[in-house]
Design a protein around this motif. Structure first.
Motif, PDB file in Angstrom:
ATOM      1  N   VAL A 106      13.417 -12.977  -3.193  1.00 19.44           N
ATOM      2  CA  VAL A 106      13.192 -13.675  -1.932  1.00 19.44           C
ATOM      3  C   VAL A 106      12.673 -12.659  -0.939  1.00 19.44           C
ATOM      4  N   LEU A 107      11.135 -12.731  -0.793  1.00 21.68           N
ATOM      5  CA  LEU A 107      10.398 -11.706   0.295  1.00 21.68           C
ATOM      6  C   LEU A 107      10.416 -12.486   1.529  1.00 21.68           C
ATOM      7  N   PRO A 108      10.529 -11.548   2.501  1.00 19.90           N
ATOM      8  CA  PRO A 108      10.453 -12.277   4.022  1.00 19.90           C
ATOM      9  C   PRO A 108       9.105 -13.124   4.136  1.00 19.90           C
ATOM     10  N   SER A 109       9.461 -14.040   5.077  1.00 17.75           N
ATOM     11  CA  SER A 109       8.279 -15.073   5.153  1.00 17.75           C
ATOM     12  C   SER A 109       7.457 -14.646   6.149  1.00 17.75           C
ATOM     13  N   MET A 110       6.058 -15.090   5.826  1.00 14.05           N
ATOM     14  CA  MET A 110       5.050 -14.638   6.326  1.00 14.05           C
ATOM     15  C   MET A 110       4.977 -15.085   7.752  1.00 14.05           C
ATOM     16  N   LYS A 111       4.561 -14.141   8.563  1.00 18.14           N
ATOM     17  CA  LYS A 111       4.302 -14.786   9.931  1.00 18.14           C
ATOM     18  C   LYS A 111       3.198 -15.640  10.196  1.00 18.14           C
ATOM     19  N   ASP A 157      -2.301 -10.359   7.370  1.00 23.07           N
ATOM     20  CA  ASP A 157      -1.922  -9.704   6.271  1.00 23.07           C
ATOM     21  C   ASP A 157      -2.034 -10.785   4.977  1.00 23.07           C
ATOM     22  N   LYS A 158      -2.321 -10.057   3.957  1.00 23.88           N
ATOM     23  CA  LYS A 158      -2.056 -11.066   2.618  1.00 23.88           C
ATOM     24  C   LYS A 158      -0.672 -11.021   2.301  1.00 23.88           C
ATOM     25  N   PRO A 159      -0.178 -11.858   1.553  1.00 23.89           N
ATOM     26  CA  PRO A 159       1.304 -12.060   1.144  1.00 23.89           C
ATOM     27  C   PRO A 159       1.323 -10.882   0.175  1.00 23.89           C
ATOM     28  N   ALA A 160       2.423 -10.444   0.167  1.00 27.62           N
ATOM     29  CA  ALA A 160       3.057  -9.286  -0.909  1.00 27.62           C
ATOM     30  C   ALA A 160       2.427  -9.525  -2.264  1.00 27.62           C
ATOM     31  N   THR A 161       2.488 -10.556  -2.855  1.00 26.41           N
ATOM     32  CA  THR A 161       2.124 -11.048  -4.205  1.00 26.41           C
ATOM     33  C   THR A 161       0.638 -10.935  -4.413  1.00 26.41           C
ATOM     34  N   GLU A 162      -0.189 -10.764  -3.110  1.00 27.67           N
ATOM     35  CA  GLU A 162      -1.586 -10.624  -3.489  1.00 27.67           C
ATOM     36  C   GLU A 162      -1.996  -9.200  -3.235  1.00 27.67           C
ATOM     37  N   MET A 163      -1.061  -8.212  -3.178  1.00 29.07           N
ATOM     38  CA  MET A 163      -1.558  -6.806  -2.673  1.00 29.07           C
ATOM     39  C   MET A 163      -1.847  -6.088  -4.036  1.00 29.07           C
ATOM     40  N   PRO A 164      -2.669  -5.163  -4.020  1.00 31.56           N
ATOM     41  CA  PRO A 164      -2.842  -4.362  -5.043  1.00 31.56           C
ATOM     42  C   PRO A 164      -1.525  -3.778  -5.525  1.00 31.56           C
ATOM     43  N   GLY A 165      -1.415  -3.596  -6.870  1.00 30.68           N
ATOM     44  CA  GLY A 165      -0.019  -2.990  -7.466  1.00 30.68           C
ATOM     45  C   GLY A 165       1.218  -3.990  -7.422  1.00 30.68           C
ATOM     46  N   TRP A 166       0.888  -5.176  -7.113  1.00 29.39           N
ATOM     47  CA  TRP A 166       1.951  -6.220  -7.101  1.00 29.39           C
ATOM     48  C   TRP A 166       2.596  -6.236  -8.358  1.00 29.39           C
ATOM     49  N   GLN A 167       1.710  -6.462  -9.326  1.00 28.00           N
ATOM     50  CA  GLN A 167       2.303  -6.584 -10.739  1.00 28.00           C
ATOM     51  C   GLN A 167       3.239  -5.552 -11.249  1.00 28.00           C
ATOM     52  N   GLU A 168       2.905  -4.430 -11.152  1.00 26.58           N
ATOM     53  CA  GLU A 168       3.822  -3.259 -11.282  1.00 26.58           C
ATOM     54  C   GLU A 168       5.110  -3.357 -10.696  1.00 26.58           C
ATOM     55  N   LYS A 169       5.017  -3.531  -9.439  1.00 23.72           N
ATOM     56  CA  LYS A 169       6.256  -3.751  -8.595  1.00 23.72           C
ATOM     57  C   LYS A 169       7.100  -4.930  -9.018  1.00 23.72           C
ATOM     58  N   ARG A 170       6.560  -5.889  -9.388  1.00 23.62           N
ATOM     59  CA  ARG A 170       7.246  -6.938  -9.769  1.00 23.62           C
ATOM     60  C   ARG A 170       7.981  -6.730 -11.295  1.00 23.62           C
ATOM     61  N   ASP A 171       7.177  -5.968 -12.142  1.00 26.33           N
ATOM     62  CA  ASP A 171       7.658  -5.710 -13.390  1.00 26.33           C
ATOM     63  C   ASP A 171       9.129  -4.733 -13.183  1.00 26.33           C
ATOM     64  N   ARG A 172       8.891  -3.870 -12.340  1.00 29.23           N
ATOM     65  CA  ARG A 172       9.800  -3.108 -11.782  1.00 29.23           C
ATOM     66  C   ARG A 172      11.323  -3.909 -11.371  1.00 29.23           C
ATOM     67  N   LEU A 173      10.943  -4.840 -10.402  1.00 26.45           N
ATOM     68  CA  LEU A 173      11.950  -5.338  -9.970  1.00 26.45           C
ATOM     69  C   LEU A 173      12.830  -6.327 -10.958  1.00 26.45           C
TER      70      LEU A 173
END
Length: 150
Positions: free
Chosen positions: A45-50, A60-76
């Motif tokens: 659960v990520l913080p809700s977008m304002k 701001d773009k959602p965190a899931t659309e930021m560069p490097g998201w896939q790598e971060k998601r894979d680590r989590l």
């Protein structure tokens, strides 16, 4: 009616407590054996977008659309995906936005889960009293059993 297959929802946030909770969720799903397939839902659960206002020319773009998201998601999700793969447990990974406690409870109801597993925050008594904790809110308001892993 007694069902041996279980639907288990586990909260993921990348912390050591979350990793322990993920391993415990897979272990709980394995208890039913290979004959009765259980399902694990791993939820981040990520913080809700304002909501953007007219002064936000470049929201701001959602965190899931930021560069490097896939790598971060894979680590989590690494621990839960590895444990589920080794145990041959069905796993569905999800990323949602909102208040963590509310979203976990809502997801558990939507998926008709038998149990929610969350890691303990490790906050001290005073801090937990002042700020509250996700595990406490989930335990107090969930419609199903809640397992808090330390």
């Amino acid at each position: 009616m007694l069902t041996l297959s279980k639907k288990v929802l586990v909260a993921i946030d990348g912390s050591p407590q979350s990793d322990k909770a993920a391993e415990e969720a897979v272990r709980m799903a394995m208890v039913s054996g290979s004959r009765f397939k259980s399902q694990v839902y791993a939820v981040l659960v990520l913080p809700s977008m304002k909501t953007p206002t007219f002064t936000d020319f470049f929201p701001d773009k959602p965190a899931t659309e930021m560069p490097g998201w896939q790598e971060k998601r894979d680590r989590l999700f690494y621990v839960v995906e590895k444990a589920a793969g080794e145990a041959d447990v069905q796993l569905e990974s999800m990323v949602v936005y909102g208040d963590p406690a509310e979203e976990l409870i809502r997801m558990a109801m939507d998926k008709n889960c038998d149990m929610i597993i969350v890691g303990s925050s490790g906050k001290g008594r005073v801090k937990r009293t002042l700020l509250g904790s996700v595990s406490t809110k989930v335990a107090l308001h969930a419609h199903c059993s809640v397992y808090i892993v330390r």
